[in-house]
Structure formats: structure tokens, C-alpha cells
Scaffold this motif. Structure first.
Motif, PDB file in Angstrom:
ATOM      1  N   MET A   1       0.490  -0.972   0.055  1.00 42.65           N
ATOM      2  CA  MET A   1      -0.196   0.021  -0.213  1.00 42.65           C
ATOM      3  C   MET A   1       0.748   1.349  -0.022  1.00 42.65           C
ATOM      4  O   MET A   1       1.973   1.021   1.137  1.00 42.65           O
ATOM      5  N   ARG A  15     -10.445  15.775  -3.711  1.00 36.06           N
ATOM      6  CA  ARG A  15     -11.216  15.041  -3.519  1.00 36.06           C
ATOM      7  C   ARG A  15     -11.246  14.084  -4.985  1.00 36.06           C
ATOM      8  O   ARG A  15     -11.723  12.484  -4.448  1.00 36.06           O
ATOM      9  N   ILE A  19     -10.413  10.080  -4.365  1.00 32.18           N
ATOM     10  CA  ILE A  19     -11.643   8.881  -4.653  1.00 32.18           C
ATOM     11  C   ILE A  19     -10.264   8.484  -5.565  1.00 32.18           C
ATOM     12  O   ILE A  19     -10.485   6.873  -5.326  1.00 32.18           O
ATOM     13  N   ALA A  23      -9.522   4.365  -5.174  1.00 33.39           N
ATOM     14  CA  ALA A  23      -9.338   3.432  -6.007  1.00 33.39           C
ATOM     15  C   ALA A  23      -8.506   2.675  -6.477  1.00 33.39           C
ATOM     16  O   ALA A  23      -9.123   1.861  -6.726  1.00 33.39           O
ATOM     17  N   HIS A  24      -7.089   3.362  -6.556  1.00 29.41           N
ATOM     18  CA  HIS A  24      -6.135   2.562  -7.475  1.00 29.41           C
ATOM     19  C   HIS A  24      -5.018   1.564  -6.162  1.00 29.41           C
ATOM     20  O   HIS A  24      -4.443   1.889  -6.257  1.00 29.41           O
ATOM     21  N   GLY A  25      -5.825   1.417  -4.739  1.00 30.16           N
ATOM     22  CA  GLY A  25      -5.036   1.211  -3.627  1.00 30.16           C
ATOM     23  C   GLY A  25      -4.454   1.706  -3.093  1.00 30.16           C
ATOM     24  O   GLY A  25      -3.329   1.378  -2.208  1.00 30.16           O
ATOM     25  N   ASN A  26      -4.829   3.176  -3.452  1.00 29.45           N
ATOM     26  CA  ASN A  26      -3.708   3.563  -2.473  1.00 29.45           C
ATOM     27  C   ASN A  26      -3.468   4.316  -1.153  1.00 29.45           C
ATOM     28  O   ASN A  26      -4.716   4.677  -1.303  1.00 29.45           O
ATOM     29  N   GLU A  27      -2.860   4.998  -0.082  1.00 22.86           N
ATOM     30  CA  GLU A  27      -4.155   5.112   0.870  1.00 22.86           C
ATOM     31  C   GLU A  27      -3.626   6.921   0.557  1.00 22.86           C
ATOM     32  O   GLU A  27      -2.604   7.187  -0.069  1.00 22.86           O
ATOM     33  N   VAL A  28      -4.596   7.655   1.182  1.00 20.86           N
ATOM     34  CA  VAL A  28      -4.213   8.905   0.951  1.00 20.86           C
ATOM     35  C   VAL A  28      -4.720  10.014   1.996  1.00 20.86           C
ATOM     36  O   VAL A  28      -5.293   9.573   2.871  1.00 20.86           O
ATOM     37  N   GLU A 106      -6.040   9.679 -15.386  1.00 19.58           N
ATOM     38  CA  GLU A 106      -5.036   8.343 -15.728  1.00 19.58           C
ATOM     39  C   GLU A 106      -3.814   8.239 -16.014  1.00 19.58           C
ATOM     40  O   GLU A 106      -2.891   8.259 -15.553  1.00 19.58           O
ATOM     41  N   HIS A 125      11.389   0.411   5.972  1.00 18.69           N
ATOM     42  CA  HIS A 125      11.577  -0.002   7.009  1.00 18.69           C
ATOM     43  C   HIS A 125      12.906  -0.406   7.275  1.00 18.69           C
ATOM     44  O   HIS A 125      13.372  -0.719   6.297  1.00 18.69           O
ATOM     45  N   ALA A 139      11.113  -3.112  11.892  1.00 19.74           N
ATOM     46  CA  ALA A 139       9.740  -3.713  11.323  1.00 19.74           C
ATOM     47  C   ALA A 139       8.285  -4.048  12.335  1.00 19.74           C
ATOM     48  O   ALA A 139       7.437  -3.802  12.055  1.00 19.74           O
ATOM     49  N   GLU A 140       8.946  -4.652  13.629  1.00 18.84           N
ATOM     50  CA  GLU A 140       7.994  -5.293  13.857  1.00 18.84           C
ATOM     51  C   GLU A 140       8.426  -4.359  15.535  1.00 18.84           C
ATOM     52  O   GLU A 140       6.881  -4.971  16.110  1.00 18.84           O
ATOM     53  N   ARG A 141       8.669  -3.589  15.891  1.00 21.33           N
ATOM     54  CA  ARG A 141       8.346  -2.903  16.927  1.00 21.33           C
ATOM     55  C   ARG A 141       8.780  -3.612  18.376  1.00 21.33           C
ATOM     56  O   ARG A 141       8.236  -3.621  19.320  1.00 21.33           O
TER      57      ARG A 141
ATOM     58  N   LEU B  91     -17.238   4.289  -3.727  1.00 15.56           N
ATOM     59  CA  LEU B  91     -16.084   4.286  -3.093  1.00 15.56           C
ATOM     60  C   LEU B  91     -16.077   4.271  -1.928  1.00 15.56           C
ATOM     61  O   LEU B  91     -15.490   3.905  -0.974  1.00 15.56           O
ATOM     62  N   ASP B  96     -13.379  -0.992  -3.896  1.00 18.90           N
ATOM     63  CA  ASP B  96     -12.666  -0.970  -4.506  1.00 18.90           C
ATOM     64  C   ASP B  96     -12.290  -0.196  -5.893  1.00 18.90           C
ATOM     65  O   ASP B  96     -10.946   0.343  -7.003  1.00 18.90           O
ATOM     66  N   ASP B  97     -13.407  -0.201  -6.831  1.00 16.19           N
ATOM     67  CA  ASP B  97     -12.810   0.203  -8.968  1.00 16.19           C
ATOM     68  C   ASP B  97     -14.219   0.624  -8.753  1.00 16.19           C
ATOM     69  O   ASP B  97     -15.471  -0.165  -7.780  1.00 16.19           O
ATOM     70  N   ARG B 118      -4.622  -7.280  -5.045  1.00 17.61           N
ATOM     71  CA  ARG B 118      -4.368  -6.173  -4.349  1.00 17.61           C
ATOM     72  C   ARG B 118      -5.287  -6.905  -2.643  1.00 17.61           C
ATOM     73  O   ARG B 118      -4.982  -6.579  -2.294  1.00 17.61           O
ATOM     74  N   LEU B 170       3.180  -7.296  14.149  1.00 17.45           N
ATOM     75  CA  LEU B 170       2.576  -6.393  14.657  1.00 17.45           C
ATOM     76  C   LEU B 170       1.939  -5.586  13.524  1.00 17.45           C
ATOM     77  O   LEU B 170       1.904  -5.636  12.122  1.00 17.45           O
ATOM     78  N   ARG B 178      -8.907  -0.746   7.671  1.00 19.74           N
ATOM     79  CA  ARG B 178      -9.217  -1.233   6.207  1.00 19.74           C
ATOM     80  C   ARG B 178      -9.368  -2.885   5.836  1.00 19.74           C
ATOM     81  O   ARG B 178     -10.430  -2.888   5.317  1.00 19.74           O
TER      82      ARG B 178
END
Lengths: 225, 225
Positions: A1, A15, A19, A23-28, A106, A125, A139-141, B91, B96-97, B118, B170, B178
Motif C-alpha cells: 500500500m 476529492r 477517490i 480506487a487504485h489501492g493507495n492510501e491518501v 489516468e 522500514h 518493522a515489528e517494533r 467508493l 475498490d474501483d 490487491r 504487529l 481496512r
DNA sequence: CGGGCCCGTCAAGAACGCGTCAAGAGCCGT
DNA sequence: ACGGCTCTTGACGCGTTCTTGACGGGCCCG
């Protein structure tokens, strides 16, 4: 992600981009002005930044400069203008790509993917750090001292992480403060002293005579494995 | 072989999609209305859902909501409208799309591939998880504590499942949210606290001192068998 | 020898995150 | 339509973590 920071003062465009990216699997994460943007870069550690020049509070190039001062995250610049002057200036300041409005979503998505691919592993990490006395798994803290699990607070982890990114090298006080507390903390307060102390107590075999977390008086700290 | 659920009330479109998907090595199940669709999601456990809004029996967003209540399977929404209002709503509800008609079959196939990629192995069932105190059988949805059957709600199962996919590791709050509530839930609310609490009460020998479902303050949770 | 400067140490109040509870809404089967 | 079960959401207390100020000691310099 992959995490994308969208910096734009136009709520509609913000916005739309949010969106499309989600929709393309990113976190925003979003910011509407320059100062928030710079703060978000350090705090949210995005994998890529989409930056609209022409923000209300700061000049676009200034924002870019500050982001670059805080991070090497890839930045894609949006601009309404076609003149190449801006473009050249932005790229000189360290932008990784440049898109003029209007643009297709796109196209932007493709450039985000490309930027992330190039950006590589800076947001990633660290691998585990091992010394003869303790082990740090970022990574695991998880921290282990002499085989015993030790609990570190979030801030302690951030300090350690900033130091361990450059093992054996001096990290200046200012850089350390910025890396952990954000870009507005250029001035020394007790922070570093308190946390260096805390970490030595938790990790060093003899906290009074540190062997791994060393002070460089007047300059900063150094971590040696 | 990825299993695709096609939800559409237009037999022609349904047929076209089925043929195209099968030709590309997918398994296809179909539903012509919302209720059947929701049922199919739980019973057939598809790897991805193509959902046409505008079904005869239920409002499109309602169908989406119910699917989300039952599963985290990736959902690709089809709609005849161009207005982005629908798109935004869909969305937000966890699609997801989003593809607007008319669309090319190739485009849809590409999006299916992307969604499946994904989605990863989220649809797959975990093997049973056994500790000294309780047993979790995800395939059968059966939990046993000290030999006694215990009832877990659907959401509780999903939280457990997300945690047990990485035993001992973790799982960050954001990832957990999510995985259980869908892609649009990036921000923390009470959800995790409430369900962690609930699960500990049902599963832990001493809920106040959890031994399996551990909190990593500020970060997330960790399941250790 | 005296005075800064800088670091380490400590402690107290504020801020934050988590666990807990309970009320309300929505969905289900009867 | 009713009642039960979930899920959602807000409120509150508590423990932990962060922040901030104060104090003491070592070191360098005059």
C-alpha cells in the motif's frame, strides 16, 4: 500500500484525486496549504507527494524547498501554467515530475506509479539492527536486550530510527529534532537530552558510559552498532 | 483460478462478461439481484465482485453495504451514470474501483486483475489456530474456549482473521481497519478498541491481562498463539 | 580560580491513547 | 410489528507518554 500526500487548496480537485488514488489501492492523506503539507511529509511519511503550486499561504517553490529540506520523498508538481519557466524551476528544486492542468487522472496515476517505483525504499522500514547487547526490529517494533523484551515508546522508536538510518555517522541535533518532531523544531529544547537518557537507560549495558548511543557535544548524536 | 461474481440484471451484459472472463481463465458465478448477490458472496467466497448498480430489488449502495458487512472481497462497481456523486458514494462505501458504462471489456479485465492482485489472498481461508486456551476454526466459523463453544459475531471473526494472518506480527491500526471495514476506513475510531475488548472477554483466560491479543500502543495489535 | 556552556538527570503537569460502558440504530427472524 | 442480536458512537476514567522547567556536574576558557 503506497501512501500519497495530496496537497491542493481546491477541495474538488482534492476529492477527485483522493477517490481516484484510493480506487487504485493507495492510501491518501491530504493537505490544503503549504505548512500543513510540510508537516504531513514528516509526520505521515508518504511514499509520494502530489503538490499543486499556487497555495494560499506559501509560494509553491517555497513549499517544495521546505519539503526537500525535510525529506527526499518523490514530489510530482501540478501547475496551471504552460510556461516552462516554472517547470524548470520546480525540477531544479527537486521535483521529480511535472504535470500541467488540465490533465487526465489516468495520466497522473501512471506518473504516481512511476514516481513510487523510482522512489525506492526510503519510506521503508530499516532492517533489524543488531549489537552484542541488544537487537532492534523496527518493522515489528520489538526491542530485545540480553534476550529480554524491552518496551519502547513511539517517540523513542522514532529517535532510534533516525539515528540508525546512518549507523556510525553523526546526526546533527537539528536533523534529529526535525526527523522526530517535525520541521518546526529547529531549536534545541530538552527533547534530545531526555530521550537520549531514556534510551540509554533501556538499552545500554552501562547507561553512564554509553557504548552505542554517543553524544557529540555541541553537534548531535551518533549510533554505533 | 480466480472466482468472479458478476452481479447484473441485464442478461446480455451478464453473458458477455461471463464469456470474456471465462476466456481469460476465471471461474464465474452470477447473480441477477442484490439479495442473491449478498448470499453468493458468503456462500461462494468469490475473489472479486463486479457489481452493477441499478438492480431491481435493492438500491446499489445498499447492496454494496451488505456485501461489505459480510466480506472484504474487492468490489468493482459498474454504473451507467457519469456523475461523480454516485462514484464518490460507492467508493466511500468501500468499493475498490469504479467503471462507467460503456466500457471496454479489456479495461474491465485489467481492473479485475488489479483488484485481485490487491486483494491478495484475503479470500482464502486460514487453517485452524490453536492455543493452549482456545481453538479458532475459520473455515467452520467455530470457536472453542476450554472445550466450550463460543459464539463470535461476523465482525469479530474478521478482526481475528486479519490478526491471525500474521501470527506474532504487529498489525497496524490502519491495516486492520481496512482489512475489516473496507478501504475507506483509514482513520481510527472506537472500532478497534471495542472489538479488541470484546474478543478478549470472549477468548482470553484473563481479559484484563491479555496473553494472546496484545496492544501495541499507538501502532496496532498483535496476535500471539 | 571563576564563569559560561552544554549535557545528564529528575520531577510534575498536561496531553494522549486505551479499555470500558452504555445508549441508540439498523438488521434479522419470528 | 415485535424482540433479539450486532454494529456504531459517544463519554469517561485511568495509566502511560510527552513536554517543560529546574538543578547539578563536567569541561573549556579566560
Amino acid at each position: 500500500m503506497t501512501r500519497v500526500l495530496v496537497v491542493d487548496d481546491d477541495p474538488r480537485l482534492q476529492r477527485t484525486l483522493t477517490i481516484a488514488l484510493r480506487a487504485h489501492g493507495n492510501e491518501v492523506v491530504t493537505a490544503a496549504d503549504g505548512r500543513t503539507a510540510v508537516q504531513s511529509v514528516t509526520e505521515d511519511a508518504p511514499d509520494v507527494v502530489i503538490l499543486d503550486l499556487g497555495l494560499p499561504d506559501l509560494d509553491g517553490t517555497e513549499v517544495l524547498r521546505r519539503i526537500r529540506a525535510a525529506s527526499v520523498v518523490p514530489v510530482i508538481v501540478l501547475s496551471a501554467r504552460h510556461e516552462s519557466d516554472d517547470k524548470i524551476e520546480a525540477l531544479d528544486l527537486g521535483a521529480d515530475d511535472y504535470v500541467t492542468k488540465p490533465f487526465g487522472v489516468e495520466e497522473l496515476l501512471a506518473r504516481v506509479r512511476a514516481a513510487v517505483r523510482r522512489g525506492g525504499d526510503l519510506g521503508r522500514h530499516l532492517g533489524p539492527v543488531v549489537t552484542d547487547h541488544f537487537v532492534l526490529d523496527f518493522a515489528e517494533r520489538r526491542a530485545t536486550v540480553e534476550g529480554e523484551d524491552v518496551r519502547l515508546t513511539p517517540t523513542e522508536w522514532r529517535v532510534l530510527e533516525a539515528l540508525c538510518r546512518e549507523p556510525g555517522h553523526l546526526v546533527q541535533q537539528q536533523d534529529l529534532l526535525r526527523a522526530v518532531w517535525g520541521p518546526s523544531y529547529g531549536r534545541e529544547s530538552n527533547y534530545l537530552r531526555v530521550y537520549a537518557n531514556q534510551l540509554r537507560r533501556k538499552l545500554e549495558p552501562d547507561p553512564a558510559n554509553p557504548r552505542h548511543l554517543l553524544t557529540e557535544p555541541g553537534l548531535g548524536y551518533r549510533f554505533v552498532p
